[in-house]
Design a protein around this motif. Structure first.
Motif, PDB file in Angstrom:
ATOM      1  N   ALA A 235     -56.905   5.680 -30.480  1.00  0.00           N
ATOM      2  CA  ALA A 235     -55.620   5.016 -30.735  1.00  0.00           C
ATOM      3  C   ALA A 235     -54.454   5.914 -30.336  1.00  0.00           C
ATOM      4  CB  ALA A 235     -55.521   4.633 -32.208  1.00  0.00           C
ATOM      5  N   ALA A 236     -54.556   7.210 -30.643  1.00  0.00           N
ATOM      6  CA  ALA A 236     -53.478   8.145 -30.297  1.00  0.00           C
ATOM      7  C   ALA A 236     -53.312   8.268 -28.781  1.00  0.00           C
ATOM      8  CB  ALA A 236     -53.764   9.512 -30.907  1.00  0.00           C
ATOM      9  N   VAL A 237     -54.443   8.374 -28.068  1.00  0.00           N
ATOM     10  CA  VAL A 237     -54.383   8.489 -26.601  1.00  0.00           C
ATOM     11  C   VAL A 237     -53.777   7.221 -25.992  1.00  0.00           C
ATOM     12  CG1 VAL A 237     -55.788   8.632 -24.508  1.00  0.00           C
ATOM     13  CG2 VAL A 237     -56.276  10.139 -26.441  1.00  0.00           C
ATOM     14  N   LEU A 238     -54.212   6.064 -26.467  1.00  0.00           N
ATOM     15  CA  LEU A 238     -53.680   4.807 -25.948  1.00  0.00           C
ATOM     16  C   LEU A 238     -52.190   4.660 -26.259  1.00  0.00           C
ATOM     17  CD1 LEU A 238     -56.606   2.360 -26.808  1.00  0.00           C
ATOM     18  CD2 LEU A 238     -55.839   3.027 -24.519  1.00  0.00           C
ATOM     19  N   ALA A 239     -51.779   5.122 -27.441  1.00  0.00           N
ATOM     20  CA  ALA A 239     -50.367   5.033 -27.800  1.00  0.00           C
ATOM     21  C   ALA A 239     -49.507   5.880 -26.857  1.00  0.00           C
ATOM     22  CB  ALA A 239     -50.166   5.480 -29.249  1.00  0.00           C
ATOM     23  N   VAL A 240     -49.965   7.115 -26.590  1.00  0.00           N
ATOM     24  CA  VAL A 240     -49.221   7.987 -25.673  1.00  0.00           C
ATOM     25  C   VAL A 240     -49.168   7.378 -24.274  1.00  0.00           C
ATOM     26  CG1 VAL A 240     -49.227  10.242 -24.536  1.00  0.00           C
ATOM     27  CG2 VAL A 240     -49.719  10.078 -26.980  1.00  0.00           C
ATOM     28  N   ALA A 241     -50.326   6.865 -23.806  1.00  0.00           N
ATOM     29  CA  ALA A 241     -50.372   6.263 -22.472  1.00  0.00           C
ATOM     30  C   ALA A 241     -49.478   5.031 -22.392  1.00  0.00           C
ATOM     31  CB  ALA A 241     -51.816   5.896 -22.122  1.00  0.00           C
ATOM     32  N   LEU A 242     -49.456   4.227 -23.470  1.00  0.00           N
ATOM     33  CA  LEU A 242     -48.649   3.011 -23.475  1.00  0.00           C
ATOM     34  C   LEU A 242     -47.161   3.351 -23.443  1.00  0.00           C
ATOM     35  CD1 LEU A 242     -48.533  -0.071 -23.686  1.00  0.00           C
ATOM     36  CD2 LEU A 242     -48.598   0.172 -26.174  1.00  0.00           C
ATOM     37  N   VAL A 243     -46.750   4.343 -24.230  1.00  0.00           N
ATOM     38  CA  VAL A 243     -45.345   4.751 -24.228  1.00  0.00           C
ATOM     39  C   VAL A 243     -44.934   5.266 -22.857  1.00  0.00           C
ATOM     40  CG1 VAL A 243     -43.698   6.420 -25.164  1.00  0.00           C
ATOM     41  CG2 VAL A 243     -45.254   5.217 -26.697  1.00  0.00           C
ATOM     42  N   ALA A 244     -45.817   6.094 -22.247  1.00  0.00           N
ATOM     43  CA  ALA A 244     -45.505   6.628 -20.924  1.00  0.00           C
ATOM     44  C   ALA A 244     -45.376   5.517 -19.894  1.00  0.00           C
ATOM     45  CB  ALA A 244     -46.589   7.623 -20.500  1.00  0.00           C
ATOM     46  N   ARG A 245     -46.282   4.538 -19.958  1.00  0.00           N
ATOM     47  CA  ARG A 245     -46.225   3.433 -19.002  1.00  0.00           C
ATOM     48  C   ARG A 245     -44.977   2.579 -19.212  1.00  0.00           C
ATOM     49  NH1 ARG A 245     -49.421   0.432 -15.583  1.00  0.00           N
ATOM     50  NH2 ARG A 245     -48.838  -1.781 -15.468  1.00  0.00           N
ATOM     51  N   GLU A 246     -44.650   2.323 -20.485  1.00  0.00           N
ATOM     52  CA  GLU A 246     -43.481   1.506 -20.778  1.00  0.00           C
ATOM     53  C   GLU A 246     -42.189   2.185 -20.302  1.00  0.00           C
ATOM     54  OE1 GLU A 246     -43.232  -1.842 -22.857  1.00  0.00           O
ATOM     55  OE2 GLU A 246     -44.752  -1.610 -21.321  1.00  0.00           O
ATOM     56  N   ARG A 247     -42.138   3.510 -20.389  1.00  0.00           N
ATOM     57  CA  ARG A 247     -40.927   4.222 -19.977  1.00  0.00           C
ATOM     58  C   ARG A 247     -40.743   4.205 -18.466  1.00  0.00           C
ATOM     59  NH1 ARG A 247     -40.244   9.849 -23.139  1.00  0.00           N
ATOM     60  NH2 ARG A 247     -38.264   9.701 -22.000  1.00  0.00           N
ATOM     61  N   SER A 248     -41.849   4.136 -17.734  1.00  0.00           N
ATOM     62  CA  SER A 248     -41.765   4.159 -16.278  1.00  0.00           C
ATOM     63  C   SER A 248     -41.887   2.776 -15.640  1.00  0.00           C
ATOM     64  CB  SER A 248     -42.863   5.067 -15.706  1.00  0.00           C
ATOM     65  OG  SER A 248     -44.158   4.578 -16.045  1.00  0.00           O
ATOM     66  N   SER A 249     -42.272   1.777 -16.434  1.00  0.00           N
ATOM     67  CA  SER A 249     -42.514   0.451 -15.876  1.00  0.00           C
ATOM     68  C   SER A 249     -41.208  -0.258 -15.543  1.00  0.00           C
ATOM     69  CB  SER A 249     -43.321  -0.399 -16.865  1.00  0.00           C
ATOM     70  OG  SER A 249     -43.468  -1.719 -16.385  1.00  0.00           O
ATOM     71  N   GLU A 250     -41.228  -1.054 -14.455  1.00  0.00           N
ATOM     72  CA  GLU A 250     -40.082  -1.872 -14.097  1.00  0.00           C
ATOM     73  C   GLU A 250     -39.997  -3.122 -14.978  1.00  0.00           C
ATOM     74  OE1 GLU A 250     -40.314  -2.762  -9.990  1.00  0.00           O
ATOM     75  OE2 GLU A 250     -40.031  -0.688  -9.323  1.00  0.00           O
ATOM     76  N   ARG A 251     -41.087  -3.479 -15.628  1.00  0.00           N
ATOM     77  CA  ARG A 251     -41.108  -4.648 -16.501  1.00  0.00           C
ATOM     78  C   ARG A 251     -41.833  -4.320 -17.810  1.00  0.00           C
ATOM     79  NH1 ARG A 251     -46.139  -7.134 -15.087  1.00  0.00           N
ATOM     80  NH2 ARG A 251     -46.964  -6.367 -13.106  1.00  0.00           N
ATOM     81  N   PRO A 252     -41.209  -3.503 -18.678  1.00  0.00           N
ATOM     82  CA  PRO A 252     -41.848  -3.137 -19.945  1.00  0.00           C
ATOM     83  C   PRO A 252     -42.022  -4.341 -20.860  1.00  0.00           C
ATOM     84  CG  PRO A 252     -39.559  -2.443 -19.923  1.00  0.00           C
ATOM     85  CD  PRO A 252     -39.874  -2.914 -18.541  1.00  0.00           C
ATOM     86  N   LEU A 253     -42.948  -4.214 -21.805  1.00  0.00           N
ATOM     87  CA  LEU A 253     -43.167  -5.306 -22.750  1.00  0.00           C
ATOM     88  C   LEU A 253     -41.891  -5.633 -23.519  1.00  0.00           C
ATOM     89  CD1 LEU A 253     -46.664  -4.427 -24.275  1.00  0.00           C
ATOM     90  CD2 LEU A 253     -46.124  -6.372 -22.812  1.00  0.00           C
ATOM     91  N   VAL A 254     -41.184  -4.606 -23.967  1.00  0.00           N
ATOM     92  CA  VAL A 254     -39.919  -4.787 -24.680  1.00  0.00           C
ATOM     93  C   VAL A 254     -38.810  -4.170 -23.829  1.00  0.00           C
ATOM     94  CG1 VAL A 254     -38.640  -4.365 -26.812  1.00  0.00           C
ATOM     95  CG2 VAL A 254     -41.130  -4.624 -26.884  1.00  0.00           C
ATOM     96  N   PRO A 255     -37.792  -4.937 -23.442  1.00  0.00           N
ATOM     97  CA  PRO A 255     -36.719  -4.404 -22.593  1.00  0.00           C
ATOM     98  C   PRO A 255     -36.095  -3.144 -23.173  1.00  0.00           C
ATOM     99  CG  PRO A 255     -36.526  -6.781 -22.768  1.00  0.00           C
ATOM    100  CD  PRO A 255     -37.599  -6.374 -23.730  1.00  0.00           C
ATOM    101  N   ARG A 256     -35.755  -2.211 -22.283  1.00  0.00           N
ATOM    102  CA  ARG A 256     -35.230  -0.916 -22.727  1.00  0.00           C
ATOM    103  C   ARG A 256     -33.907  -1.045 -23.476  1.00  0.00           C
ATOM    104  NH1 ARG A 256     -37.331   0.081 -17.631  1.00  0.00           N
ATOM    105  NH2 ARG A 256     -39.163   1.446 -17.664  1.00  0.00           N
ATOM    106  N   GLU A 257     -33.100  -2.014 -23.115  1.00  0.00           N
ATOM    107  CA  GLU A 257     -31.819  -2.135 -23.800  1.00  0.00           C
ATOM    108  C   GLU A 257     -31.995  -2.513 -25.268  1.00  0.00           C
ATOM    109  OE1 GLU A 257     -29.514  -5.891 -22.781  1.00  0.00           O
ATOM    110  OE2 GLU A 257     -30.950  -5.832 -21.120  1.00  0.00           O
ATOM    111  N   LEU A 258     -33.104  -3.187 -25.600  1.00  0.00           N
ATOM    112  CA  LEU A 258     -33.396  -3.469 -26.998  1.00  0.00           C
ATOM    113  C   LEU A 258     -33.905  -2.222 -27.704  1.00  0.00           C
ATOM    114  CD1 LEU A 258     -35.098  -6.990 -26.958  1.00  0.00           C
ATOM    115  CD2 LEU A 258     -32.787  -6.415 -27.681  1.00  0.00           C
TER     116      LEU A 258
END
Length: 468
Positions: A235-258
């Motif tokens: 769970a910890a590894v997936l959480a870190v990977a998910l945060v990293a992907r969301e920060r670099s993704s052009e279409r994150p699950l939750v928009p960055r402005e939120l």
């Protein structure tokens, strides 16, 4: 309202109410399920969590699916999935089969919840009538929350625990028939649909599953168990990977402005903490009343009645307070719930019912003030174009909080194989700490936008006219 608007409102409210009903009735049935299916405390946690876990994991994507396929199509698919899951749960021959059926029900719930509100936006063109319709829709959830434990207890007493799933079938059929005849097969949104981020969605579900597995199993096998360690590390590894992907993704699950808006993140975290405490307490108190105090399912449902009744009773007060800003009702509501949890520390094998009633009543008052406040805060933080994903994020956070509440607090309270007063009191202390943190988070919330305050006032006037 026109006849068509009333029928669509009925269909939408039925779908939403059915989803929320299943979050409460299963807790009342836990004692009967444990007896019939030879399920221990850990298995019961999975039965309660399978629904909420899948529900929470998919909420962020079902809104996007509705943009692509239309709210009508996704709503109908959700009702069909809910019906299939209900049949599977009714016929479940084992605890494992019931857990699987609960997961299917969670898929249906994730499809129905966001689209039930989208249908209202599609059909109610007039803003004033739309706000009034949303008020009725929300009131339906409160009624379901209140009726769930009592209805569940009555059904279990008369026809067994499997009957709590049978009741979903006529509700789903009626809602589907109304939508098929009253809502045209068209996509409500005219803008191009946003792409689905399937990799991030899969990672989020896998992370939640691994985290929940580790927390639930820790109560049975201990924190040092290899499978617990592996699950939590995963769970910890997936959480870190998910945060990293969301920060670099052009279409994150939750928009960055939120994510960057402290009102949004604070309200979402507050909603998760509220559900953490309330869902966790509902789980272990249900088991305590049935296993240690000898109450049957109906008596257990009636015992919980003060909480939802007081929740509904403070709704008019909450509306007036929220119209002036969400900070005060969230801080006050969560603080009142802390006092309610403190009173629940007096519940043991010999305590009078009045102690439980007082604690649940204060929890209901606190929740009735705080839960609408976090919803209002999210609405105030989100631009109109992001209202859907903001709402989905809040509901996903709340459901995750509920999953963790059952896993953490339920695991603490049932660590010895049954619910002892000492273990239950320790879990109540943790729940109270979560509520206190939710109260503190209120101070990061700003005042609502003028539009939101206007909507709250309209909703309040609409609910008054409907009740008169």
């Amino acid at each position: 309202m026109t006849r068509r608007e009333r029928l669509v409102l009925l269909a939408s409210t039925l779908g939403f109410s059915m989803v929320l009903l299943d979050t409460t009735v299963v807790n009342v049935a836990l004692g009967s399920i444990a007896h019939d299916l030879s399920a221990g405390p850990t298995t019961l946690e999975w039965i309660a969590n399978a629904y909420t876990l899948v529900f929470a994991g998919l909420l962020l994507s079902t809104g996007l699916a509705a943009d692509r396929l239309g709210a009508r199509a996704v709503f109908l698919a959700g009702l069909a999935t809910f019906a299939v899951g209900s049949v599977a749960a009714t016929l479940a021959p084992s605890a494992a089969a019931l857990i699987g059926a609960q997961a299917v029900l969670g898929v249906g719930a994730a499809l129905v919840l966001p689209t039930s509100l989208a249908l209202l936006s599609q059909v109610f063109v007039d803003p004033t009538r739309r706000v009034r319709a949303v008020g009725v829709w929300a009131a339906g959830s409160a009624v379901s929350f209140a009726a769930g434990p009592v209805l569940g207890g009555l059904l279990i007493q008369q026809a067994g625990w499997r009957s709590i799933f049978v009741i979903n079938l006529p509700l789903a059929a009626l809602a589907a028939a109304l939508v098929l005849t009253q809502v045209g097969p068209r996509v409500a949104e005219s803008r191009p649909p946003a792409p689905l981020n399937l990799v991030a969605q899969a990672a989020a579900v896998a992370m939640l599953l691994a985290l929940t597995f580790g927390l639930v199993e820790s109560g049975d096998t201990g924190w040092g168990s290899p499978r617990v360690v592996v699950a939590l590390a995963t769970a910890a590894v997936l959480a870190v990977a998910l945060v990293a992907r969301e920060r670099s993704s052009e279409r994150p699950l939750v928009p960055r402005e939120l994510v960057a808006d402290r009102r949004f993140t604070g309200a979402t975290a507050g909603g998760a903490l509220l559900n953490f405490a309330f869902y966790g307490e509902l789980f272990f108190l249900s088991l305590f009343l049935q296993q240690e105090r000898g109450l049957d399912a109906l008596q257990t449902g009636l015992a919980f009645l003060p909480q939802p009744l007081f929740f509904m009773a403070v709704a008019p007060i909450a509306g007036r307070m929220i119209a002036r800003g969400p900070r005060r009702p969230l801080a006050l509501g969560a603080a009142i719930a802390v006092v309610g949890s403190a009173i629940l520390l007096g519940v043991d094998g010999d305590s009078p019912y009045g102690v439980l009633m007082a604690g649940l009543a204060l929890n209901g008052i606190g929740g009735g003030l705080a839960i609408p406040a976090v919803t209002s805060a999210v609405m105030g933080a989100a631009p109109q174009a992001l209202a859907g994903i903001a709402s989905a994020s809040l509901n996903a956070g709340r459901q995750v909080g509920g999953v963790l509440g059952v896993a953490v607090l339920g695991g603490m309270a049932t660590a010895g194989g049954s619910v002892s007063p000492g273990a239950m009191h320790a879990a109540i202390v943790i729940a109270a700490a979560g509520l206190a943190l939710a109260s503190a988070l209120a101070y990061v919330l700003g005042p609502p936008r003028a539009a939101v305050a206007g909507k709250a006032a309209l909703a309040l006037r609409g609910s008054r006219s409907l009740s008169s």
